[in-house]
Design an enzyme around this catalytic site. Sequence first.
Site, PDB file in Angstrom:
ATOM      1  CG  ASP A 210      -3.018   3.356  -2.122  1.00  0.00           C
ATOM      2  OD1 ASP A 210      -4.035   2.688  -1.842  1.00  0.00           O
ATOM      3  OD2 ASP A 210      -2.361   3.987  -1.281  1.00  0.00           O
ATOM      4  CD  GLU A 211      -5.837  -1.272  -0.108  1.00  0.00           C
ATOM      5  OE1 GLU A 211      -5.376  -1.912   0.842  1.00  0.00           O
ATOM      6  OE2 GLU A 211      -6.872  -0.603  -0.035  1.00  0.00           O
TER       7      GLU A 211
ATOM      8  CG  ASP B 108      -1.908   1.101   1.276  1.00  0.00           C
ATOM      9  OD1 ASP B 108      -3.064   0.838   1.655  1.00  0.00           O
ATOM     10  OD2 ASP B 108      -1.558   2.247   0.957  1.00  0.00           O
TER      11      ASP B 108
HETATM   12  P1  TTP Z   1      -5.154   5.143   1.422  1.00  0.00           P
HETATM   13  O1  TTP Z   1      -4.165   4.077   1.049  1.00  0.00           O
HETATM   14  O2  TTP Z   1      -6.208   4.781   2.432  1.00  0.00           O
HETATM   15  O3  TTP Z   1      -4.407   6.403   2.005  1.00  0.00           O
HETATM   16  P2  TTP Z   1      -3.019   7.041   1.575  1.00  0.00           P
HETATM   17  O4  TTP Z   1      -2.327   6.220   0.545  1.00  0.00           O
HETATM   18  O5  TTP Z   1      -3.239   8.457   1.195  1.00  0.00           O
HETATM   19  O6  TTP Z   1      -2.209   7.037   2.941  1.00  0.00           O
HETATM   20  P3  TTP Z   1      -1.605   5.793   3.723  1.00  0.00           P
HETATM   21  O7  TTP Z   1      -1.874   4.557   2.910  1.00  0.00           O
HETATM   22  O8  TTP Z   1      -0.138   6.094   3.860  1.00  0.00           O
HETATM   23  O9  TTP Z   1      -2.308   5.791   5.044  1.00  0.00           O
HETATM   24  O10 TTP Z   1      -5.901   5.650   0.145  1.00  0.00           O
HETATM   25  C1  TTP Z   1      -5.272   5.746  -1.132  1.00  0.00           C
HETATM   26  C2  TTP Z   1      -5.731   6.996  -1.851  1.00  0.00           C
HETATM   27  O11 TTP Z   1      -7.164   6.972  -1.977  1.00  0.00           O
HETATM   28  C3  TTP Z   1      -5.406   8.278  -1.131  1.00  0.00           C
HETATM   29  O12 TTP Z   1      -4.098   8.735  -1.429  1.00  0.00           O
HETATM   30  C4  TTP Z   1      -6.471   9.197  -1.614  1.00  0.00           C
HETATM   31  C5  TTP Z   1      -7.660   8.313  -1.873  1.00  0.00           C
HETATM   32  N1  TTP Z   1      -8.625   8.435  -0.758  1.00  0.00           N
HETATM   33  C6  TTP Z   1      -9.607   9.419  -0.852  1.00  0.00           C
HETATM   34  O13 TTP Z   1      -9.711  10.121  -1.867  1.00  0.00           O
HETATM   35  N2  TTP Z   1     -10.472   9.577   0.205  1.00  0.00           N
HETATM   36  C7  TTP Z   1     -10.411   8.806   1.332  1.00  0.00           C
HETATM   37  O14 TTP Z   1     -11.209   8.980   2.270  1.00  0.00           O
HETATM   38  C8  TTP Z   1      -9.379   7.801   1.410  1.00  0.00           C
HETATM   39  C9  TTP Z   1      -9.238   6.953   2.647  1.00  0.00           C
HETATM   40  C10 TTP Z   1      -8.516   7.651   0.343  1.00  0.00           C
HETATM   41 MG    MG Z   2      -2.096   4.156   0.777  1.00  0.00          MG
END
Ligand code: TTP
Ligand code: MG
Length: 396
Positions: free
Chosen positions: A110-111, A15
């Site tokens: 992203d995962e 991720d």
């Molecule tokens: P995440 O993987 O949940 O968050 P992140 O990559 O920004 O941070 P981290 O993994 O380090 O905690 O979500 C991936 C992307 O999805 C994030 O960059 C933006 C989008 N997203 C939104 O637009 N709204 C949201 O509420 C969430 C959780 C994510």
């Molecule tokens: Mg992320």
Amino acid sequence: MAARDCPSIHIIHCDLDAFFASVEQMDNPSLQAQPVIVGGTAGSRGVVSTCSYEARAFGVHSAMPMAQAHRLCPRGIFMPVRMSRYQEISQQVFAILSQYTPLMEPLSIDEAFLDVSGTEALFGSPERIGRQIKEQVKSELDLIISVGISYNKFLAKLASELGKPDGLRIITFDQALEVLKPLPVTRLWGVGDKGKQALHHLGLYTIGDIQTLPPGWLEERLGDSGRHYWELARGVDLRRVEVQQERKSLGREVTFSEDVSDMETLQNHLVFFAAELCSKLRKDNILCSTVTVKLRYRSFKTITRRRTIAPSHADLVIGEVADELLRQSYSGEPPLRLLGLSLGKLSKADAWEQGSLFQEERKNYDLDQLMDSIRQRFGLEAIQRGNLVKGKDFEK
Ligand code: TTP
Ligand code: MG
């Protein structure tokens, strides 16, 4: 359990860290180490999509109203969402991940999960693979990806979350119960607001509280979810990494301008989606065998529900299956920001003898064809089956 019976740690969850914000920093190096906040600007949805870890230090987080983020972090660098750019990078990341195993399951933009049980001989231990992935993503894309490794999906995902930022965390069979014990119940996969309330109501606050319950206790009170939570609390998750085999699928989805929880509105969208997609299938003489409904909550949590059906391209059949999937998986809370329908396992209808259709199916097929010709002339919304439409708004 003897050591040789311990499940091997062969599942990797990857991720990206602060994904959207990191892409902005990568594209504009002057933003490195700055509190970057990406989200809807005034006039659009007005919530934070994500922010860099520098901005998180001020208390900013995903789904927070932009106005609040401005208050908490007045010096933040606020940027609009550039979804097509993030999608482009996402493809590049998945391309790297798929070099390490054919068993890759993307989970969101992203995962992804990887099952590397068959590729150790080629690339080394899961830990070594995890390190290589991190290095490759950094050197080729200048992004940081967190990696979690364990013997099942739930624990691999938990490991990558616990290791953030820039993590590489392993949870072995011997460690699982101890790692899980102090965590709040919301760390269990699938426990949202409703699940949390139900568990708190029973006096269960940590995963450790659930671990000590006798088998069946939670299931008696919360049904299937209760059994699922109890199993996860004890580190049991039998779900496999699923590779998307049906490359060929046809889908339609809508992101609402305002979150929707009204059931009729949602049902109507599915009816229209079914009509639109089936119309395309019929035009190309193609049948589908899976119907998938996708729901994304306000929190961005996304769930999909799929059913396998006898091959069909009938509005009525697909519309009803979609409606059932929606009703089984959603009861009006929490509000949805996105609703989607996709039809998969597509096959040519050549083998499908139209002459052998039962009378009822024949009537439906003729009616669908009649509707297709009307829609071709007057547009999709010109005609719908009265028994499916609930008479509410339709947002494109
Ligand atoms: P995440 O993987 O949940 O968050 P992140 O990559 O920004 O941070 P981290 O993994 O380090 O905690 O979500 C991936 C992307 O999805 C994030 O960059 C933006 C989008 N997203 C939104 O637009 N709204 C949201 O509420 C969430 C959780 C994510
Ligand atoms: Mg992320």
